[in-house]
Scaffold this motif. Structure first.
Motif, mmCIF file in Angstrom:
data_model
loop_
_atom_site.group_PDB
_atom_site.id
_atom_site.type_symbol
_atom_site.label_atom_id
_atom_site.label_comp_id
_atom_site.label_asym_id
_atom_site.label_seq_id
_atom_site.Cartn_x
_atom_site.Cartn_y
_atom_site.Cartn_z
ATOM 1 N N ILE A 214 0.848 -1.109 -0.005
ATOM 2 C CA ILE A 214 -0.072 0.015 -0.101
ATOM 3 C C ILE A 214 0.805 1.246 -0.094
ATOM 4 C CG2 ILE A 214 -1.813 1.329 1.277
ATOM 5 C CD1 ILE A 214 -2.970 -1.273 -0.299
ATOM 6 N N ALA A 215 1.969 1.172 0.674
ATOM 7 C CA ALA A 215 3.179 2.112 0.890
ATOM 8 C C ALA A 215 3.449 2.673 -0.612
ATOM 9 C CB ALA A 215 4.185 2.075 1.881
ATOM 10 N N ALA B 140 1.759 0.365 10.723
ATOM 11 C CA ALA B 140 1.769 0.985 9.275
ATOM 12 C C ALA B 140 2.742 2.263 9.494
ATOM 13 C CB ALA B 140 0.326 1.629 9.318
ATOM 14 N N MET B 141 2.528 2.854 10.357
ATOM 15 C CA MET B 141 3.623 4.029 10.576
ATOM 16 C C MET B 141 4.872 3.788 10.484
ATOM 17 S SD MET B 141 1.540 6.513 13.293
ATOM 18 C CE MET B 141 2.800 7.618 13.364
ATOM 19 N N ASN B 142 5.370 2.614 10.831
ATOM 20 C CA ASN B 142 6.935 2.003 10.930
ATOM 21 C C ASN B 142 7.061 1.666 9.408
ATOM 22 O OD1 ASN B 142 9.340 1.622 12.353
ATOM 23 N ND2 ASN B 142 8.768 -0.697 12.153
ATOM 24 N N CYS B 143 6.180 1.361 8.585
ATOM 25 C CA CYS B 143 6.328 1.189 7.047
ATOM 26 C C CYS B 143 6.398 2.304 6.054
ATOM 27 C CB CYS B 143 5.253 -0.002 6.673
ATOM 28 S SG CYS B 143 5.620 -1.534 7.392
ATOM 29 N N GLY B 144 6.069 3.587 6.807
ATOM 30 C CA GLY B 144 6.085 4.765 6.136
ATOM 31 C C GLY B 144 4.706 5.139 5.733
ATOM 32 N N LEU B 145 3.650 4.530 6.103
ATOM 33 C CA LEU B 145 2.277 4.674 5.632
ATOM 34 C C LEU B 145 1.614 5.960 6.414
ATOM 35 C CD1 LEU B 145 0.455 1.423 4.961
ATOM 36 C CD2 LEU B 145 0.443 3.301 3.314
ATOM 37 N N TYR C 94 3.891 15.842 -0.979
ATOM 38 C CA TYR C 94 2.935 15.833 0.451
ATOM 39 C C TYR C 94 2.784 14.438 1.051
ATOM 40 C CZ TYR C 94 -0.811 17.028 3.848
ATOM 41 O OH TYR C 94 -1.381 17.028 4.924
ATOM 42 N N TRP C 95 2.831 13.639 0.246
ATOM 43 C CA TRP C 95 2.727 12.117 0.701
ATOM 44 C C TRP C 95 3.991 11.794 1.473
ATOM 45 C CZ3 TRP C 95 5.080 7.495 0.642
ATOM 46 C CH2 TRP C 95 4.533 6.501 1.116
ATOM 47 N N SER D 245 4.917 10.813 5.171
ATOM 48 C CA SER D 245 5.206 9.465 5.552
ATOM 49 C C SER D 245 6.558 9.458 6.258
ATOM 50 C CB SER D 245 5.431 8.879 3.978
ATOM 51 O OG SER D 245 6.386 7.560 4.258
ATOM 52 N N ALA D 246 7.477 10.623 6.033
ATOM 53 C CA ALA D 246 8.879 10.761 6.551
ATOM 54 C C ALA D 246 8.352 11.252 8.162
ATOM 55 C CB ALA D 246 9.507 11.803 6.041
ATOM 56 N N ALA D 247 7.462 12.275 8.377
ATOM 57 C CA ALA D 247 7.089 12.425 9.779
ATOM 58 C C ALA D 247 6.408 11.274 10.606
ATOM 59 C CB ALA D 247 6.163 13.312 9.602
ATOM 60 N N SER D 248 6.082 10.493 9.946
ATOM 61 C CA SER D 248 5.638 9.086 10.573
ATOM 62 C C SER D 248 6.606 8.156 11.133
ATOM 63 C CB SER D 248 4.514 8.346 9.807
ATOM 64 O OG SER D 248 3.262 8.998 9.092
ATOM 65 N N LEU D 249 7.530 7.987 10.218
ATOM 66 C CA LEU D 249 8.635 7.167 10.463
ATOM 67 C C LEU D 249 9.575 7.790 11.636
ATOM 68 C CD1 LEU D 249 9.898 6.474 7.132
ATOM 69 C CD2 LEU D 249 9.259 4.671 8.823
ATOM 70 N N GLN D 250 9.714 9.124 11.496
ATOM 71 C CA GLN D 250 10.440 9.946 12.674
ATOM 72 C C GLN D 250 9.777 9.831 13.955
ATOM 73 O OE1 GLN D 250 10.989 13.848 11.876
ATOM 74 N NE2 GLN D 250 12.520 14.312 13.247
ATOM 75 N N ARG D 251 8.349 9.807 14.057
ATOM 76 C CA ARG D 251 7.399 9.825 15.165
ATOM 77 C C ARG D 251 7.547 8.596 15.840
ATOM 78 N NH1 ARG D 251 5.563 12.686 19.373
ATOM 79 N NH2 ARG D 251 3.728 11.885 20.192
#
Length: 241
Positions: free
Chosen positions: A85-86, A108-113, A161-162, A166-172
């Motif tokens: 999906i990512a 999901a966030m750890n996969c950059g989604l 934007y996607w 995505s990058a902010a999700s991984l960083q979080r």
């Protein structure tokens, strides 16, 4: 990813999607939950939700826009689903009425989604709304579906934007979870070493003889006759070949 329980609100998500023509024009819907056949479930609540899911697919004529995959227990396959999906620049939606922790949100966030998750429970603390993902209100389906549609519409106009979300999700995930996990593991190891020392090495240390303060006399040198086959060296009364 989940059973088709009422609290998970998967049928609610399907209805949000079915009613929102703008969202349907932007993306397709992939569901990973429950069984297709209600007779395979032994839970009355889940059986009712499975029947409701079939009804909603027919009611909103979702065939061709929806893919329903049975719940997966293989974590490797789940990881592949997230990554697939990512790769299509999709998003993950967790629409539960309440979620105590939110393991699928973390996965999901750890996969950059980019992730949309309920603001009731654990996901509200995991996601920073509008920065590392989005909070949605499961009791206001139209508002939530429009928020998802706004995201994909913005991604369509701004290709970066996607990737920003995505990058902010991984960083979080790294900042709030893995760093904390590593810190807790480090502390656990330190506690284990201290306990091991108290149980084992402290008693052993008591039995180690303390060296005498007296200066030992130098060893007496002894002359050694050389032999042609070997060479010997005498040092402090110890002979080494």
């Amino acid at each position: 990813m989940a059973r088709l329980d009422t609290v998970k609100n998967i049928t609610g998500l399907t209805e949000w999607y079915g009613r929102n023509e703008r969202l349907r024009g932007l993306v397709n819907l992939v569901l990973v939950a429950g069984f297709f056949d209600p007779s395979k479930s032994k839970d009355r609540e889940e059986m009712a939700e499975i029947k409701k899911m079939h009804m909603l697919i027919e009611k909103y004529q979702l065939k061709g826009q929806i893919r329903w995959i049975a719940a997966q227990s293989d974590r490797h396959r789940n990881g592949e689903l997230y990554r697939f999906i990512a790769e299509t620049r999709g998003a993950f939606v967790q629409p539960a009425f309440y979620e105590a922790f939110g393991l699928t949100v973390i996965e999901a966030m750890n996969c950059g989604l980019p992730t949309f998750a309920t603001h009731q429970g654990g996901p509200a603390e995991i996601i920073v709304d509008g920065i590392s993902g989005f909070h949605i209100d499961p009791t206001h389906g139209d508002e939530s579906s429009n928020k998802i549609a706004d995201f994909f519409a913005k991604c369509k106009g701004d290709s970066n934007y996607w990737h920003t979300i995505s990058a902010a999700s991984l960083q979080r995930i790294y900042q709030c979870l893995w760093r904390r996990v590593f810190k807790e593991e480090k502390h656990a190891k330190q506690r284990y070493i201290q306990m091991f020392y108290n149980l084992q090495f402290r008693n052993l240390a008591k039995n180690v003889p303390i060296p005498s303060d007296e200066v030992s006399k130098p060893a007496t040198e002894v002359a050694v006759r050389r032999q042609p086959a070997k060479r010997y060296v005498l040092f402090q009364s110890s002979i080494y070949a």
